[in-house]
Design a protein around this motif. Structure first.
Motif, PDB file in Angstrom:
ATOM      1  N   ARG A   1       3.848  -9.056   6.376  1.00 56.58           N
ATOM      2  CA  ARG A   1       3.281  -8.419   7.564  1.00 56.58           C
ATOM      3  C   ARG A   1       2.295  -7.304   7.219  1.00 56.58           C
ATOM      4  NH1 ARG A   1       8.814  -8.906   9.432  1.00 56.58           N
ATOM      5  NH2 ARG A   1       8.953 -10.379  11.183  1.00 56.58           N
ATOM      6  N   LYS A   2       2.232  -6.928   5.950  1.00 55.39           N
ATOM      7  CA  LYS A   2       1.396  -5.793   5.541  1.00 55.39           C
ATOM      8  C   LYS A   2       0.153  -6.225   4.765  1.00 55.39           C
ATOM      9  CE  LYS A   2       3.206  -2.051   4.087  1.00 55.39           C
ATOM     10  NZ  LYS A   2       2.672  -1.246   5.214  1.00 55.39           N
ATOM     11  N   LEU A   3      -0.183  -7.491   4.785  1.00 63.95           N
ATOM     12  CA  LEU A   3      -1.312  -7.969   3.986  1.00 63.95           C
ATOM     13  C   LEU A   3      -2.616  -7.291   4.391  1.00 63.95           C
ATOM     14  CD1 LEU A   3      -0.489 -11.794   3.716  1.00 63.95           C
ATOM     15  CD2 LEU A   3      -0.046  -9.972   2.046  1.00 63.95           C
ATOM     16  N   LYS A   4      -2.825  -7.102   5.700  1.00 60.10           N
ATOM     17  CA  LYS A   4      -4.042  -6.413   6.154  1.00 60.10           C
ATOM     18  C   LYS A   4      -4.058  -4.960   5.685  1.00 60.10           C
ATOM     19  CE  LYS A   4      -5.912  -6.940  10.145  1.00 60.10           C
ATOM     20  NZ  LYS A   4      -6.144  -6.983  11.610  1.00 60.10           N
ATOM     21  N   ASP A   5      -2.887  -4.320   5.672  1.00 62.06           N
ATOM     22  CA  ASP A   5      -2.816  -2.930   5.211  1.00 62.06           C
ATOM     23  C   ASP A   5      -3.139  -2.833   3.719  1.00 62.06           C
ATOM     24  OD1 ASP A   5      -2.055  -2.098   7.747  1.00 62.06           O
ATOM     25  OD2 ASP A   5       0.082  -2.319   7.308  1.00 62.06           O
ATOM     26  N   ILE A   6      -2.657  -3.817   2.960  1.00 65.30           N
ATOM     27  CA  ILE A   6      -2.966  -3.830   1.521  1.00 65.30           C
ATOM     28  C   ILE A   6      -4.462  -4.038   1.317  1.00 65.30           C
ATOM     29  CG2 ILE A   6      -2.526  -4.994  -0.679  1.00 65.30           C
ATOM     30  CD1 ILE A   6       0.247  -5.792   0.440  1.00 65.30           C
ATOM     31  N   ALA A   7      -5.052  -4.926   2.105  1.00 62.92           N
ATOM     32  CA  ALA A   7      -6.502  -5.144   2.022  1.00 62.92           C
ATOM     33  C   ALA A   7      -7.265  -3.857   2.314  1.00 62.92           C
ATOM     34  CB  ALA A   7      -6.922  -6.247   2.995  1.00 62.92           C
ATOM     35  N   GLU A   8      -6.828  -3.139   3.344  1.00 66.51           N
ATOM     36  CA  GLU A   8      -7.460  -1.868   3.691  1.00 66.51           C
ATOM     37  C   GLU A   8      -7.332  -0.855   2.556  1.00 66.51           C
ATOM     38  OE1 GLU A   8      -9.243   1.055   6.341  1.00 66.51           O
ATOM     39  OE2 GLU A   8      -9.076  -1.134   6.484  1.00 66.51           O
TER      40      GLU A   8
ATOM     41  N   GLN B   1       2.647   4.318  -8.883  1.00 68.08           N
ATOM     42  CA  GLN B   1       1.749   5.357  -9.380  1.00 68.08           C
ATOM     43  C   GLN B   1       1.247   5.034 -10.783  1.00 68.08           C
ATOM     44  OE1 GLN B   1       0.465   7.572  -7.557  1.00 68.08           O
ATOM     45  NE2 GLN B   1       1.795   7.399  -5.765  1.00 68.08           N
ATOM     46  N   GLN B   2       2.114   4.466 -11.615  1.00 66.47           N
ATOM     47  CA  GLN B   2       1.679   4.082 -12.966  1.00 66.47           C
ATOM     48  C   GLN B   2       0.593   3.018 -12.898  1.00 66.47           C
ATOM     49  OE1 GLN B   2       5.614   3.029 -14.538  1.00 66.47           O
ATOM     50  NE2 GLN B   2       5.415   4.674 -16.030  1.00 66.47           N
ATOM     51  N   THR B   3       0.788   2.031 -12.022  1.00 62.64           N
ATOM     52  CA  THR B   3      -0.205   0.955 -11.889  1.00 62.64           C
ATOM     53  C   THR B   3      -1.525   1.493 -11.362  1.00 62.64           C
ATOM     54  OG1 THR B   3       1.454  -0.787 -11.599  1.00 62.64           O
ATOM     55  CG2 THR B   3      -0.733  -1.208 -10.700  1.00 62.64           C
ATOM     56  N   ILE B   4      -1.480   2.351 -10.368  1.00 62.73           N
ATOM     57  CA  ILE B   4      -2.716   2.909  -9.811  1.00 62.73           C
ATOM     58  C   ILE B   4      -3.465   3.722 -10.872  1.00 62.73           C
ATOM     59  CG2 ILE B   4      -3.685   4.488  -8.096  1.00 62.73           C
ATOM     60  CD1 ILE B   4      -2.741   1.761  -6.991  1.00 62.73           C
ATOM     61  N   ARG B   5      -2.741   4.549 -11.618  1.00 66.82           N
ATOM     62  CA  ARG B   5      -3.403   5.303 -12.701  1.00 66.82           C
ATOM     63  C   ARG B   5      -3.994   4.342 -13.731  1.00 66.82           C
ATOM     64  NH1 ARG B   5       1.021   9.011 -11.894  1.00 66.82           N
ATOM     65  NH2 ARG B   5       2.259   7.977 -13.514  1.00 66.82           N
ATOM     66  N   GLY B   6      -3.261   3.267 -14.030  1.00 68.78           N
ATOM     67  CA  GLY B   6      -3.773   2.273 -14.971  1.00 68.78           C
ATOM     68  C   GLY B   6      -5.035   1.603 -14.474  1.00 68.78           C
ATOM     69  N   LEU B   7      -5.078   1.292 -13.184  1.00 66.98           N
ATOM     70  CA  LEU B   7      -6.266   0.662 -12.599  1.00 66.98           C
ATOM     71  C   LEU B   7      -7.486   1.584 -12.712  1.00 66.98           C
ATOM     72  CD1 LEU B   7      -4.627  -0.927  -9.422  1.00 66.98           C
ATOM     73  CD2 LEU B   7      -5.685  -2.177 -11.313  1.00 66.98           C
ATOM     74  N   TYR B   8      -7.280   2.867 -12.445  1.00 64.32           N
ATOM     75  CA  TYR B   8      -8.404   3.808 -12.553  1.00 64.32           C
ATOM     76  C   TYR B   8      -8.849   3.981 -14.004  1.00 64.32           C
ATOM     77  CZ  TYR B   8      -8.767   5.168  -7.694  1.00 64.32           C
ATOM     78  OH  TYR B   8      -9.015   5.164  -6.330  1.00 64.32           O
ATOM     79  N   ASN B   9      -7.922   3.928 -14.935  1.00 66.30           N
ATOM     80  CA  ASN B   9      -8.312   4.008 -16.346  1.00 66.30           C
ATOM     81  C   ASN B   9      -9.114   2.789 -16.769  1.00 66.30           C
ATOM     82  OD1 ASN B   9      -7.143   6.498 -16.761  1.00 66.30           O
ATOM     83  ND2 ASN B   9      -5.228   5.687 -17.595  1.00 66.30           N
ATOM     84  N   LEU B  10      -8.695   1.611 -16.326  1.00 68.99           N
ATOM     85  CA  LEU B  10      -9.459   0.397 -16.618  1.00 68.99           C
ATOM     86  C   LEU B  10     -10.856   0.483 -16.011  1.00 68.99           C
ATOM     87  CD1 LEU B  10      -6.717  -2.322 -15.989  1.00 68.99           C
ATOM     88  CD2 LEU B  10      -7.782  -1.825 -18.188  1.00 68.99           C
ATOM     89  N   ALA B  11     -10.944   0.986 -14.781  1.00 69.14           N
ATOM     90  CA  ALA B  11     -12.242   1.118 -14.123  1.00 69.14           C
ATOM     91  C   ALA B  11     -13.142   2.095 -14.874  1.00 69.14           C
ATOM     92  CB  ALA B  11     -12.040   1.570 -12.678  1.00 69.14           C
TER      93      ALA B  11
ATOM     94  N   ASP C   1       0.831  -1.202   0.000  1.00 69.59           N
ATOM     95  CA  ASP C   1       0.000   0.000   0.000  1.00 69.59           C
ATOM     96  C   ASP C   1       0.865   1.251   0.000  1.00 69.59           C
ATOM     97  OD1 ASP C   1       0.845  -0.799   2.598  1.00 69.59           O
ATOM     98  OD2 ASP C   1      -0.503   0.672   3.475  1.00 69.59           O
ATOM     99  N   ILE C   2       2.167   1.078   0.052  1.00 71.57           N
ATOM    100  CA  ILE C   2       3.117   2.198   0.063  1.00 71.57           C
ATOM    101  C   ILE C   2       3.932   2.169  -1.222  1.00 71.57           C
ATOM    102  CG2 ILE C   2       5.126   3.194   1.251  1.00 71.57           C
ATOM    103  CD1 ILE C   2       4.002   2.006   3.837  1.00 71.57           C
ATOM    104  N   ALA C   3       3.979   3.293  -1.912  1.00 70.93           N
ATOM    105  CA  ALA C   3       4.591   3.355  -3.236  1.00 70.93           C
ATOM    106  C   ALA C   3       6.035   2.877  -3.226  1.00 70.93           C
ATOM    107  CB  ALA C   3       4.505   4.783  -3.781  1.00 70.93           C
ATOM    108  N   GLU C   4       6.829   3.355  -2.274  1.00 69.21           N
ATOM    109  CA  GLU C   4       8.252   3.013  -2.238  1.00 69.21           C
ATOM    110  C   GLU C   4       8.473   1.513  -2.053  1.00 69.21           C
ATOM    111  OE1 GLU C   4       7.691   7.228  -1.431  1.00 69.21           O
ATOM    112  OE2 GLU C   4       6.820   5.414  -0.530  1.00 69.21           O
ATOM    113  N   GLU C   5       7.626   0.869  -1.263  1.00 71.09           N
ATOM    114  CA  GLU C   5       7.770  -0.571  -1.042  1.00 71.09           C
ATOM    115  C   GLU C   5       7.388  -1.361  -2.288  1.00 71.09           C
ATOM    116  OE1 GLU C   5       5.451  -1.423   2.406  1.00 71.09           O
ATOM    117  OE2 GLU C   5       6.909  -0.554   3.797  1.00 71.09           O
ATOM    118  N   HIS C   6       6.301  -0.974  -2.921  1.00 73.33           N
ATOM    119  CA  HIS C   6       5.897  -1.612  -4.172  1.00 73.33           C
ATOM    120  C   HIS C   6       6.986  -1.437  -5.233  1.00 73.33           C
ATOM    121  CE1 HIS C   6       3.022  -2.847  -7.384  1.00 73.33           C
ATOM    122  NE2 HIS C   6       3.694  -1.959  -8.104  1.00 73.33           N
TER     123      HIS C   6
END
Length: 367
Positions: free
Chosen positions: A245-252, A217-227, A201-206
């Motif tokens: 350890r961040k699976l719940k954060d990603i779900a959120e 950021q490219q992937t997120i923009r792509g997801l919104y364009n697909l939507a 859920d954090i850009a730098e980690e992804h």
């Protein structure tokens, strides 16, 4: 993967065709398996024989029984390597369209390559009828690296098999180009869905995991364009040491920011390619993140988001999420350890990746 090494004769380029024991001269895509070369050879792409061929016809001599079934599509290279590329009776068939990729994920199971395979995939499509393929895949590499070739392949699939379900595995980065999304959405008579990874859920980690700054950021923009064009989207979360350890954060994050997503796949790793190279840095045994995986699945259920667990044997997952574990590994690389031969849950289990160089020490049968 079914394959066999043979001795080639008169093969100067890659040959792609359909395995058959019937020498039907009207089948121009046939690769005929026979004891020796027949007298009539018109139209055949190649012959797979036991005796040494002594003519100018394309042939490959094999010294063992053919591992291929009637109707399988295989490729033969000039060295005599014969490899199945489409299994007639498999439900996991996919077009592997390219080695090329604009990311360098630290756990990618693919080996680095520089070859586009779209032309080969078009030849494979010419050989198949798709009648028994309810859902086919397109994968790589990154399929959108060559957008025009991707569109050409999809249009040809739509013409050949109207309303065919096609699942495209992509990092989603090139969908920040709204024109590409528009062009894909304009293809009629085809049911396309997209499997797109989100590792944090954090850009730098992804970005660290993808090996590409700015990819989040490219992937997120792509997801919104697909939507925006109402496309079907699956989010794929490969679980590794950097994010378990961040699976719940990603779900959120998905619940708050990507409400249009239709499916979540929580995935165990295939230890091959770059994942093998980076093993010490990325490895975390599924047995050791059972609780985190359980909490993530529970979170998605709470949010009413459909989620499944892929590539993790039942014995390594918490029993409370067994109903979410899927038999997900492609048939050509799925296997079981010898100790699993008498397991009473074997038929329901994903098994293991035969391609992985190592396996969990916690795998055990249910007796």
């Amino acid at each position: 993967m079914k394959k066999i090494k043979g001795k080639p004769a008169n093969i100067t380029k890659w040959i792609t065709g359909k395995i058959t024991t019937k020498n039907n001269i009207f089948d121009r895509n046939r690769i005929v398996v026979c004891e020796k070369l027949p007298l009539i050879r018109i139209g055949a792409k190649c012959f797979m024989v036991n005796e040494t061929p002594d003519c100018k016809t394309a042939a490959v001599q094999i010294n063992a029984p053919s591992p291929f079934q009637e109707g399988d599509i295989i490729s033969i290279n000039p060295n005599g390597d014969c490899t199945v590329v489409w299994e007639k009776n498999s439900c996991h068939n996919a077009f592997y369209v390219t080695d090329l990729c604009n990311s360098k994920c630290i756990m990618c199971p693919q080996t680095d390559g520089k070859q586009s395979r779209y032309d080969e995939c078009l030849k494979i499509l010419d050989c198949i009828d798709l009648k028994n393929d309810k859902n086919i895949g397109i994968t790589g590499g990154e399929p959108t690296i060559e957008p025009e070739k991707l569109l050409k392949l999809l249009y040809k699939i739509a013409r050949k098999s109207p309303n065919q379900k096609v699942h495209i595995l992509t990092n989603g980065r090139n969908f920040e180009d709204i024109n590409l999304v528009k062009n894909l959405s304009n293809i009629k008579h085809i049911d396309i869905s997209y499997g797109i990874p989100l590792y944090s859920d954090i850009a730098e980690e992804h970005d660290f995991i993808t090996g590409s700054k700015g990819s989040f950021q490219q992937t997120i923009r792509g997801l919104y364009n697909l939507a925006q064009y109402k496309q079907k989207i699956e989010i794929r979360i490969v679980i590794l040491k950097q994010n378990y350890r961040k699976l719940k954060d990603i779900a959120e994050y998905i619940y708050r920011n990507l409400p249009f997503v239709t499916h979540i796949a929580l995935m165990g790793m295939e230890y091959h390619g770059r994942a093998e190279t980076n093993y010490e840095d990325i490895n975390i045994d599924p047995y050791d993140y059972r609780e985190e995986l359980y909490e993530a699945v529970r979170q998605f259920v709470r949010y009413n988001i459909t989620a499944d667990v892929y590539n993790i044997p039942l014995c390594l997952a918490d029993s409370r999420i067994e109903e979410f574990c899927r038999d997900s590994i492609s048939s050509w690389k799925k296997a079981f350890l010898d100790k699993c031969s008498n397991c009473r849950k074997r038929e329901l289990c994903s098994g293991i990746f035969e391609t992985s160089f190592t396996q969990s020490k916690y795998i055990h049968p249910f007796l």
